[in-house]
Write a protein that holds these residues in place. Structure first.
Motif, PDB file in Angstrom:
ATOM      1  N   ALA A  87       0.855  -1.189   0.000  1.00  0.00           N
ATOM      2  CA  ALA A  87       0.000   0.000   0.000  1.00  0.00           C
ATOM      3  C   ALA A  87       0.889   1.237   0.000  1.00  0.00           C
ATOM      4  CB  ALA A  87      -0.898  -0.016   1.236  1.00  0.00           C
ATOM      5  N   HIS A  88       0.339   2.317  -0.520  1.00  0.00           N
ATOM      6  CA  HIS A  88       1.060   3.595  -0.548  1.00  0.00           C
ATOM      7  C   HIS A  88       0.190   4.687   0.039  1.00  0.00           C
ATOM      8  CE1 HIS A  88       3.494   1.542  -3.592  1.00  0.00           C
ATOM      9  NE2 HIS A  88       4.400   2.477  -3.404  1.00  0.00           N
ATOM     10  N   ARG A  89       0.799   5.544   0.782  1.00  0.00           N
ATOM     11  CA  ARG A  89       0.154   6.783   1.233  1.00  0.00           C
ATOM     12  C   ARG A  89       1.010   7.885   0.615  1.00  0.00           C
ATOM     13  NH1 ARG A  89      -0.680   5.950   6.583  1.00  0.00           N
ATOM     14  NH2 ARG A  89      -2.805   5.353   6.171  1.00  0.00           N
ATOM     15  N   GLY A  90       0.512   8.440  -0.480  1.00  0.00           N
ATOM     16  CA  GLY A  90       1.338   9.361  -1.255  1.00  0.00           C
ATOM     17  C   GLY A  90       2.455   8.560  -1.899  1.00  0.00           C
ATOM     18  N   GLU A  91       3.680   8.976  -1.685  1.00  0.00           N
ATOM     19  CA  GLU A  91       4.842   8.254  -2.226  1.00  0.00           C
ATOM     20  C   GLU A  91       5.449   7.277  -1.222  1.00  0.00           C
ATOM     21  OE1 GLU A  91       5.994   8.483  -5.400  1.00  0.00           O
ATOM     22  OE2 GLU A  91       4.170   9.659  -5.696  1.00  0.00           O
TER      23      GLU A  91
END
Length: 94
Positions: free
Chosen positions: A73-77
């Protein structure tokens, strides 16, 4: 947040091995696993969320997915740890 995934073709995750004894007995079913995916794409924890009704199938699914690679998963970069549900179907005609 962009969720983790397991179905990208480039991940080359092998299907679980169908236990021989389960094939002989005609066991089939769907296992849903709950997987904690780390930011590096590895599985930290693999739990049975919904059983197939056959412990051998549940164990085979859990063992295979424990070694899979995931797109984290990514939160932003930034890659982040997250939980993901993975369905595994055992069907004798496969």
């Amino acid at each position: 947040m962009i969720p983790a995934s397991f179905d990208a073709a480039y991940l080359h995750n092998p299907a679980p091995i169908y236990p021989r004894s389960s094939r002989r007995r005609g066991d089939e079913g769907k296992v849903v696993l709950r997987v904690h995916v780390l930011g590096d794409g590895s599985a930290d924890a693999v739990e049975v969320a919904e059983s197939s009704g056959h412990s051998r199938l549940d164990d085979a699914a859990r063992e295979a997915v424990r070694n899979w690679r995931f797109t984290p998963a990514h939160r932003g970069e930034v890659r982040v740890d997250s939980w993901l549900r993975v369905p595994i179907v055992f069907r004798l005609d496969d």
